[in-house]
Design a protein around this motif. Sequence first.
Motif, PDB file in Angstrom:
ATOM      1  N   ALA A 212     -11.156 -10.533  -8.660  1.00  0.00           N
ATOM      2  CA  ALA A 212     -10.917  -9.091  -8.659  1.00  0.00           C
ATOM      3  C   ALA A 212     -12.144  -8.328  -9.152  1.00  0.00           C
ATOM      4  O   ALA A 212     -12.480  -7.259  -8.625  1.00  0.00           O
ATOM      5  N   ILE A 213     -12.810  -8.873 -10.160  1.00  0.00           N
ATOM      6  CA  ILE A 213     -14.044  -8.237 -10.663  1.00  0.00           C
ATOM      7  C   ILE A 213     -15.109  -8.213  -9.571  1.00  0.00           C
ATOM      8  O   ILE A 213     -15.771  -7.198  -9.340  1.00  0.00           O
ATOM      9  N   ASN A 214     -15.265  -9.340  -8.862  1.00  0.00           N
ATOM     10  CA  ASN A 214     -16.253  -9.423  -7.791  1.00  0.00           C
ATOM     11  C   ASN A 214     -15.957  -8.451  -6.661  1.00  0.00           C
ATOM     12  O   ASN A 214     -16.855  -7.744  -6.183  1.00  0.00           O
ATOM     13  N   LYS A 215     -14.692  -8.401  -6.233  1.00  0.00           N
ATOM     14  CA  LYS A 215     -14.335  -7.627  -5.046  1.00  0.00           C
ATOM     15  C   LYS A 215     -14.155  -6.143  -5.336  1.00  0.00           C
ATOM     16  O   LYS A 215     -14.617  -5.292  -4.575  1.00  0.00           O
ATOM     17  N   GLU A 216     -13.477  -5.804  -6.437  1.00  0.00           N
ATOM     18  CA  GLU A 216     -13.131  -4.409  -6.688  1.00  0.00           C
ATOM     19  C   GLU A 216     -14.223  -3.638  -7.438  1.00  0.00           C
ATOM     20  O   GLU A 216     -14.333  -2.412  -7.293  1.00  0.00           O
ATOM     21  N   LEU A 217     -15.020  -4.351  -8.216  1.00  0.00           N
ATOM     22  CA  LEU A 217     -16.065  -3.678  -8.984  1.00  0.00           C
ATOM     23  C   LEU A 217     -17.471  -4.015  -8.498  1.00  0.00           C
ATOM     24  O   LEU A 217     -18.434  -3.401  -8.931  1.00  0.00           O
ATOM     25  N   ASP A 218     -17.581  -4.995  -7.600  1.00  0.00           N
ATOM     26  CA  ASP A 218     -18.879  -5.459  -7.126  1.00  0.00           C
ATOM     27  C   ASP A 218     -19.759  -5.894  -8.291  1.00  0.00           C
ATOM     28  O   ASP A 218     -20.937  -5.591  -8.380  1.00  0.00           O
ATOM     29  N   ARG A 219     -19.148  -6.621  -9.207  1.00  0.00           N
ATOM     30  CA  ARG A 219     -19.816  -7.108 -10.403  1.00  0.00           C
ATOM     31  C   ARG A 219     -19.731  -8.611 -10.464  1.00  0.00           C
ATOM     32  O   ARG A 219     -18.745  -9.217 -10.016  1.00  0.00           O
TER      33      ARG A 219
END
Length: 283
Positions: A212-219
């Motif tokens: 979710a961090i990778n996909k929704e925040l691009d982090r």
Amino acid sequence: MYYRWFKSYLGVTFGVFLTALGLDAFLVPAKIAAGGVSGIATILYYMVNLPVGAVMLALNIPLFIWSSLRLGWRSTVNSLYGMITLSLFIDLLAPHMPLITEDLLLASLYGGVLMGIGLGLVFRFNGTTGGTVLAAAIVRSYVGINVGQLLFLIDAIVVVWAGVVFQSVELAMYALITIFLTSWIIDRVLEGFSSAKAFIIITSKAEAVGDAINKELDRGATAWKGKGMYTGMEREVILTIVGVTQVTKLKAIVQEQDPGAFVILAHVSEVLGEGFQGLEGKK
């Protein structure tokens, strides 16, 4: 190598220029002796009309020699360039500097800001301007007292002396404002004005939270194994850095993916690396 050397000296030079500007444009005209060698030089300027830069250099030379003998040449040679250029800038700028303000509060604030940014840059580029920093280091080598405490003591003595010489408690109070503001700005320049936040997330659903961090925040995020010392349960620990505007969103992601996660949020002074530009976290 030469580029790094040139960049370092350019940074020190610009920092010294801002420091001199703060003194000539605001502090010296307002009789604000904000501690240290510059404060002593300001007092002597009004007592016996000696140039501030020349007095600072005269006070710094014996300190530099003493420091070199006591602490070694390598530990003090970086002070020489900043020490000389600061004195030159102060005396070269002074005759051409118009009176910008007669308001003592404005003078103490703007002088403190310029000196803080200037000295912060000097320190950031591995330089110094000599002065009480050298004096404190020398005394510390004999008695082992904390450098910060010594600097505070020296500044306090100079401020009290200025209050007596100028017969003004107010000027001493304004000098204290400048000292505290300068110190705060120096710390900010050295540590950075980053708006980034660090999240440490202890969770049993690391895969879902990380995705979710990778996909929704691009982090990006880093995970490692952890074990609760009380429960003995194994969990994964996730570390991620986000911009301040992404904090609320990340909290919502963790709450949605794992309501039982343990989350630590901390301020980050500086972030370097892919996805971050200089000191500013990606917002």
